[in-house]
Design a protein around this motif. Structure first.
Motif, short mmCIF file in Angstrom:
data_model
loop_
_atom_site.label_atom_id
_atom_site.label_comp_id
_atom_site.label_asym_id
_atom_site.label_seq_id
_atom_site.Cartn_x
_atom_site.Cartn_y
_atom_site.Cartn_z
N VAL A 199 0.84 -1.20 0.00
CA VAL A 199 0.00 0.00 0.00
C VAL A 199 0.87 1.25 0.00
CG1 VAL A 199 -1.62 1.35 1.39
CG2 VAL A 199 -2.00 -1.09 1.06
N ARG A 200 1.99 1.19 0.72
CA ARG A 200 2.88 2.36 0.80
C ARG A 200 3.43 2.73 -0.57
NH1 ARG A 200 8.83 2.53 3.86
NH2 ARG A 200 9.52 4.47 2.90
N ALA A 206 -1.81 -0.82 -7.32
CA ALA A 206 -1.35 -2.19 -7.53
C ALA A 206 -1.76 -3.08 -6.36
CB ALA A 206 0.17 -2.22 -7.70
N ALA A 207 -1.71 -2.54 -5.13
CA ALA A 207 -2.13 -3.30 -3.96
C ALA A 207 -3.60 -3.68 -4.06
CB ALA A 207 -1.88 -2.50 -2.69
N ALA A 208 -4.43 -2.72 -4.50
CA ALA A 208 -5.85 -3.02 -4.68
C ALA A 208 -6.05 -4.07 -5.77
CB ALA A 208 -6.62 -1.74 -5.03
N GLY A 209 -5.18 -4.05 -6.77
CA GLY A 209 -5.29 -5.00 -7.86
C GLY A 209 -5.01 -6.43 -7.46
N ILE A 210 -4.25 -6.64 -6.38
CA ILE A 210 -3.96 -8.01 -5.93
C ILE A 210 -4.84 -8.39 -4.73
CG2 ILE A 210 -1.60 -7.98 -6.81
CD1 ILE A 210 -0.62 -7.45 -3.99
#
Length: 320
Positions: free
Chosen positions: A203-204, A209-213
């Motif tokens: 997230v940092r 991309a974090a939301a995508g995984i």
């Protein structure tokens, strides 16, 4: 295999050497910390106790800023929540000090949810402004309520007892803060290596991309925010017990700024770096006391020089 795991994997034949090179400085620092009050005078012990307080606070803020990447300019508010919760319960209602700590942690969690749930969807400058406002709101509330002692502050906070032994001298609180710092570092290290810690790392550096995984960005941020708040509240409880009197002026924006400065100077996301930065922030003004009226200027120049030559901190995170 995760990319950051590949980067940090030691070369063949070197794991033992790298392991000891990382552990030995910490063990040496711990040994010095354990015996320091036995050889130092009251002034040095008092300064060292303040340094340990900053270590705890900086480690807590490092979870918010260094792990999750949230710019928090009002972190002293949670420090104040813990201090005032413990102080009010002991001074006004006669609670045992150790029973006030869970209450203070719960109060910090509630405060974290109230401010974090609706605002952690914000990013960058907007989040910084909201947290700055929250810090000032808490200070102003403490300044205007009768139960908090108003502008004069809260007095008559009882010193804690443990197994019939009352903590009274500065050496007692030095060791209390040392234990708290070690526990905080252990918690931070454990969380950093957990699944939640890896989620904060992603997230940092890239929220999209974090939301995508499949990582819930808001939930991950809120978890980091609440954990940082809890650590600050526990530090506030012990601080109130040590001082026996607290006032709103102990929890100003400048306090939040100093804590953030310790995290940035040491190296965001790196526990040894954050500890080093916290100690530096606490000790540098005392070391430069001989400069007299020029002390703020000399301190500022020294900090500026550190950031120019070490822009990523004194002990930066190698994963960056």
């Amino acid at each position: 295999m995760m990319i950051d795991e590949v980067r940090t994997m030691p070369a063949a034949g070197q794991p033992q050497l790298m392991r000891w090179s990382a552990v030995l400085p910490g063990l040496a620092a711990l040994a010095v910390a354990l015996v320091l009050p036995q050889f130092a005078n009251a002034y040095v012990t008092e300064v060292a106790t303040t340094a340990l307080l900053y270590v705890v606070l900086c480690l807590g803020l490092n979870i918010v800023v260094g792990y999750a990447g949230l710019l928090d300019l009002g972190y002293a508010a949670f420090f104040a929540v813990g201090a005032y919760t413990s102080g009010i319960l002991t001074a006004e209602f006669g609670f045992n000090f150790w029973l006030t700590i869970p209450v203070a942690m719960a109060a910090a969690c509630v405060a974290g949810i109230i401010i974090g749930a609706p605002t952690l969807r914000l990013r960058s400058d907007y989040l910084a402004i909201v947290t700055l406002g929250f810090g000032e709101i808490v200070r102003i509330i403490a300044r205007n309520l009768d139960i908090t002692g108003g502008a004069s502050g809260l007095i008559g906070i009882e010193r804690p007892e443990i197994f019939g032994f009352r903590l009274m001298q500065v050496q007692h609180f030095y060791y209390a803060f040392l234990v708290l710092a070690l526990l905080t570092a252990f918690v931070c290290l454990s969380v950093e290596r957990s699944r939640m810690g890896r989620a904060w790392f992603y997230v940092r550096y890239d929220e999209d991309a974090a939301a995508g995984i499949g990582i819930n960005r808001v939930t991950a941020k809120l978890q980091a925010y609440m954990m940082g708040a809890v650590i600050a509240s526990v530090a506030g409880c012990l601080y109130a017990a040590k001082m026996t009197a607290i006032s709103p002026e102990s929890f100003t924006f400048n306090q939040s700024l100093l804590i953030l400065l310790g995290v940035v100077l040491g190296g965001m996301g790196r526990i040894p770096g954050v500890v080093l930065g916290a100690v530096l922030v606490a000790l540098l003004p005392e070391v430069l006391r001989g400069a007299g009226t020029y002390r703020p200027l000399v301190t500022a120049v020294a900090l500026l020089a550190i950031m120019l030559f070490r822009p990523n901190g004194l002990w930066p995170d190698k994963r960056v």
